[in-house]
Design a protein around this motif. Sequence first.
Motif, mmCIF file in Angstrom:
data_model
loop_
_atom_site.group_PDB
_atom_site.id
_atom_site.type_symbol
_atom_site.label_atom_id
_atom_site.label_comp_id
_atom_site.label_asym_id
_atom_site.label_seq_id
_atom_site.Cartn_x
_atom_site.Cartn_y
_atom_site.Cartn_z
ATOM 1 N N GLU A 275 -1.072 -7.839 -9.530
ATOM 2 C CA GLU A 275 -1.767 -9.060 -9.949
ATOM 3 C C GLU A 275 -3.130 -9.162 -9.279
ATOM 4 O O GLU A 275 -4.145 -9.431 -9.940
ATOM 5 C CB GLU A 275 -0.920 -10.280 -9.606
ATOM 6 C CG GLU A 275 -1.570 -11.602 -9.974
ATOM 7 C CD GLU A 275 -0.769 -12.815 -9.516
ATOM 8 O OE1 GLU A 275 -1.251 -13.939 -9.725
ATOM 9 O OE2 GLU A 275 0.332 -12.625 -8.943
ATOM 10 N N ILE A 276 -3.172 -8.937 -7.965
ATOM 11 C CA ILE A 276 -4.438 -9.055 -7.232
ATOM 12 C C ILE A 276 -5.402 -7.936 -7.621
ATOM 13 O O ILE A 276 -6.597 -8.176 -7.848
ATOM 14 C CB ILE A 276 -4.173 -9.040 -5.716
ATOM 15 C CG1 ILE A 276 -3.498 -10.353 -5.292
ATOM 16 C CG2 ILE A 276 -5.469 -8.835 -4.934
ATOM 17 C CD1 ILE A 276 -3.155 -10.434 -3.831
ATOM 18 N N HIS B 39 2.871 -8.594 -6.958
ATOM 19 C CA HIS B 39 1.728 -9.330 -6.407
ATOM 20 C C HIS B 39 0.540 -8.385 -6.197
ATOM 21 O O HIS B 39 -0.617 -8.749 -6.431
ATOM 22 C CB HIS B 39 2.134 -9.999 -5.092
ATOM 23 C CG HIS B 39 1.143 -10.987 -4.596
ATOM 24 N ND1 HIS B 39 1.064 -11.359 -3.271
ATOM 25 C CD2 HIS B 39 0.171 -11.691 -5.243
ATOM 26 C CE1 HIS B 39 0.090 -12.240 -3.125
ATOM 27 N NE2 HIS B 39 -0.471 -12.459 -4.307
ATOM 28 N N PHE B 40 0.832 -7.175 -5.739
ATOM 29 C CA PHE B 40 -0.195 -6.145 -5.562
ATOM 30 C C PHE B 40 -0.939 -5.904 -6.878
ATOM 31 O O PHE B 40 -2.177 -5.917 -6.926
ATOM 32 C CB PHE B 40 0.478 -4.866 -5.062
ATOM 33 C CG PHE B 40 -0.368 -3.624 -5.126
ATOM 34 C CD1 PHE B 40 -1.349 -3.377 -4.182
ATOM 35 C CD2 PHE B 40 -0.152 -2.674 -6.131
ATOM 36 C CE1 PHE B 40 -2.116 -2.211 -4.237
ATOM 37 C CE2 PHE B 40 -0.912 -1.517 -6.191
ATOM 38 C CZ PHE B 40 -1.902 -1.287 -5.235
ATOM 39 N N MET C 205 -9.818 -7.730 -0.505
ATOM 40 C CA MET C 205 -9.321 -8.011 -1.851
ATOM 41 C C MET C 205 -8.172 -9.022 -1.835
ATOM 42 O O MET C 205 -7.838 -9.609 -2.869
ATOM 43 C CB MET C 205 -8.826 -6.716 -2.509
ATOM 44 C CG MET C 205 -9.906 -5.719 -2.863
ATOM 45 S SD MET C 205 -9.191 -4.116 -3.409
ATOM 46 C CE MET C 205 -8.247 -4.640 -4.859
ATOM 47 N N GLY C 206 -7.544 -9.189 -0.657
ATOM 48 C CA GLY C 206 -6.386 -10.078 -0.559
ATOM 49 C C GLY C 206 -5.065 -9.348 -0.475
ATOM 50 O O GLY C 206 -3.993 -9.958 -0.587
ATOM 51 N N LEU C 207 -5.123 -8.031 -0.260
ATOM 52 C CA LEU C 207 -3.904 -7.236 -0.155
ATOM 53 C C LEU C 207 -3.429 -7.202 1.296
ATOM 54 O O LEU C 207 -4.232 -7.275 2.226
ATOM 55 C CB LEU C 207 -4.166 -5.811 -0.652
ATOM 56 C CG LEU C 207 -4.692 -5.686 -2.086
ATOM 57 C CD1 LEU C 207 -5.012 -4.236 -2.426
ATOM 58 C CD2 LEU C 207 -3.678 -6.248 -3.087
ATOM 59 N N LYS D 165 -7.105 -8.489 -11.057
ATOM 60 C CA LYS D 165 -8.036 -9.615 -11.207
ATOM 61 C C LYS D 165 -9.175 -9.566 -10.189
ATOM 62 O O LYS D 165 -10.018 -10.457 -10.146
ATOM 63 C CB LYS D 165 -7.289 -10.945 -11.086
ATOM 64 C CG LYS D 165 -6.795 -11.271 -9.684
ATOM 65 C CD LYS D 165 -6.088 -12.628 -9.660
ATOM 66 C CE LYS D 165 -5.660 -13.006 -8.244
ATOM 67 N NZ LYS D 165 -4.918 -14.283 -8.191
ATOM 68 N N SER D 166 -9.230 -8.487 -9.390
ATOM 69 C CA SER D 166 -10.235 -8.386 -8.335
ATOM 70 C C SER D 166 -11.639 -8.189 -8.882
ATOM 71 O O SER D 166 -11.833 -7.543 -9.921
ATOM 72 C CB SER D 166 -9.904 -7.232 -7.384
ATOM 73 O OG SER D 166 -8.792 -7.526 -6.592
#
Length: 258
Positions: free
Chosen positions: A123-124, A120-121, A110-112, A127-128
Amino acid sequence: MSKSPRHFILFRDIPLLYGRVPKVANSSIKTTLCKLLSNRPDGGIKTTADRFWRENTHGETQLVTPQQARRLRSSHFSFSFVRNPFDRLVAAYNNKILEIEDVPMPMKTMGLHHGMAFDHFIEIVCKSDPELMDNHVRPQAEMLLCANKLVPKFVGRMEHMNDHWRRLRRRMKLEGLPTLGAIPQKNVRREGRSDIRVLFHSAALIDRVIERYEEDFKHFYGDYSVDALLDGHQLNKLPPLQRGVVKAKKRQRTKQNA
């Protein structure tokens, strides 16, 4: 640390389904459900793992999707528990992002990453792609609803766990199912809930979660204000969400009169 769409544990020998929701007393509930197994499970895998319920119960359980679970609604009793979405996200952040150095692979996808800022957590996560979401942050409605219909016949709230667990035990007895014991406390890591308001420090963060988790708020926490959910104090007690109680009582009377 799964993103599997098979959110329900189905028992083979008991007409019972549990809609497992990570970060909602899931470990404690699974520990209690193990007592319903006839055979001693194979060792080596924790009961919290999906793989345990898929491979280590000698075929007594399997994992099924909400769609499959809904098709069994006339023959099986299903239950689950939910949690204040703000609180659940904070719990997932603390446990999977801050406490664990090696972030679970679905979260990495997921980008975490470990130690990232809460803003930021969020936000990602918000929008995942739903296909890539780790179940620890997946909206609860996506796990418990099918075609916009709630699958479980009983949905308790973690905020009222002791009371709702007692009500679940009474409901299962009414359904003619084995009675569950007291629920143990597993993986309790936080003291209090004051960190919710601290971390959700801006209207932008709050609005982002309200938008992404809209169905959670609507189906499970629509009777509470956003401020009450953010404050983290004990919520006013409401009964669990239940369906089919009248039918269950009628079936019980029929059996008693037979």
